[in-house]
Design a protein around this motif. Structure first.
Motif, short mmCIF file in Angstrom:
data_model
loop_
_atom_site.label_atom_id
_atom_site.label_comp_id
_atom_site.label_asym_id
_atom_site.label_seq_id
_atom_site.Cartn_x
_atom_site.Cartn_y
_atom_site.Cartn_z
N ALA A 100 -3.74 1.96 13.26
CA ALA A 100 -2.86 2.66 13.66
C ALA A 100 -1.41 1.56 14.37
N LYS A 101 -2.44 0.24 14.98
CA LYS A 101 -0.98 -0.28 15.72
C LYS A 101 -0.06 -0.78 13.97
N LEU A 102 -0.32 -1.02 12.98
CA LEU A 102 -0.06 -1.28 12.00
C LEU A 102 0.92 -0.42 11.62
N PHE A 103 0.80 0.96 12.24
CA PHE A 103 2.37 1.55 11.91
C PHE A 103 2.43 2.22 13.17
N ASN A 104 2.21 1.77 13.97
CA ASN A 104 2.98 1.80 16.02
C ASN A 104 2.47 3.25 15.68
N LYS A 105 1.19 3.89 15.74
CA LYS A 105 0.78 5.24 16.11
C LYS A 105 -0.72 4.15 16.84
N SER A 106 -0.80 5.76 17.17
CA SER A 106 -2.38 5.50 17.95
C SER A 106 -2.81 6.60 16.99
N VAL A 107 -4.42 5.34 17.60
CA VAL A 107 -5.67 5.68 17.07
C VAL A 107 -5.65 7.42 17.00
N GLU A 108 -5.74 7.94 17.54
CA GLU A 108 -5.50 8.88 17.81
C GLU A 108 -4.74 10.25 15.95
N GLU A 109 -3.43 9.68 16.27
CA GLU A 109 -2.37 10.03 15.29
C GLU A 109 -2.88 9.64 13.88
N VAL A 110 -3.48 8.50 13.56
CA VAL A 110 -4.11 8.78 12.11
C VAL A 110 -5.38 8.45 12.21
N PHE A 111 -6.35 8.88 13.45
CA PHE A 111 -7.90 9.40 13.20
C PHE A 111 -8.39 10.21 14.39
N PHE B 156 4.59 6.55 4.12
CA PHE B 156 5.85 6.98 5.12
C PHE B 156 6.46 4.86 5.70
N ALA B 157 6.16 4.05 5.89
CA ALA B 157 5.77 2.77 5.51
C ALA B 157 6.15 2.35 4.29
N ASN B 158 7.26 2.76 3.75
CA ASN B 158 7.62 2.53 2.64
C ASN B 158 6.52 2.09 1.29
N GLU B 159 6.18 3.12 1.16
CA GLU B 159 5.00 3.59 0.60
C GLU B 159 3.84 2.10 0.28
N MET B 160 4.08 1.38 0.97
CA MET B 160 3.03 -0.01 1.11
C MET B 160 1.72 0.22 0.11
N THR B 161 1.41 -0.67 -0.56
CA THR B 161 0.12 -0.47 -1.39
C THR B 161 -0.92 -0.27 -0.35
N GLN B 162 -2.17 -0.41 -0.78
CA GLN B 162 -3.48 -1.14 -0.62
C GLN B 162 -3.70 -1.49 -0.21
N GLN B 163 -3.24 -2.00 -1.45
CA GLN B 163 -3.33 -3.53 -1.10
C GLN B 163 -3.31 -4.36 -0.11
N THR B 164 -1.44 -4.15 -0.02
CA THR B 164 -1.11 -4.86 1.41
C THR B 164 -1.52 -4.32 2.65
N LEU B 165 -1.89 -3.21 2.32
CA LEU B 165 -2.76 -2.48 4.24
C LEU B 165 -3.96 -3.05 4.00
N ALA B 166 -4.74 -4.18 3.02
CA ALA B 166 -6.17 -4.13 3.20
C ALA B 166 -6.37 -5.68 4.24
N GLU B 167 -4.85 -6.24 3.38
CA GLU B 167 -4.63 -7.69 4.30
C GLU B 167 -4.27 -8.11 4.75
N ALA B 168 -2.98 -7.11 5.42
CA ALA B 168 -2.95 -7.21 6.84
C ALA B 168 -3.61 -6.26 8.50
N VAL B 169 -5.19 -5.91 7.65
CA VAL B 169 -6.10 -5.93 8.46
C VAL B 169 -7.01 -6.71 8.21
N GLY B 170 -7.33 -7.31 7.10
CA GLY B 170 -8.24 -8.76 6.69
C GLY B 170 -9.86 -7.59 6.28
#
Length: 69
Positions: A52-63, A13-27
């Motif tokens: 969670a922050k990257l997707f503008n969600k709470s931790v509980e919404e993601v995990f 839902f984040a424009n089909e973000m790649t795993q690599q893009t997410l990985a780089e964003a969170v280190g």
């Protein structure tokens, strides 16, 4: 104990973000993101909050945590 997540769904839902893009964003590595999505690895609290922050969600919404009873 079981921890599940909606990381793949969030990426979709984040424009089909790649795993690599997410990985780089969170280190972390792309392999770490793959393992998290497959529930083979539980992220640290820091990484969970960053995801969670990257997707503008709470931790509980993601995990979700399901303790063994």
């Amino acid at each position: 104990m079981a921890i599940t997540n909606k990381v793949r769904e969030c990426r979709f839902f984040a424009n089909e973000m790649t795993q690599q893009t997410l990985a780089e964003a969170v280190g972390v590595t792309r392999q770490t993101i793959m393992a998290i999505e497959k529930n083979k690895y539980n992220p640290s609290l820091e990484v969970a909050f960053k995801i969670a922050k990257l997707f503008n969600k709470s931790v509980e919404e993601v995990f979700a945590y399901f303790p063994d009873d």
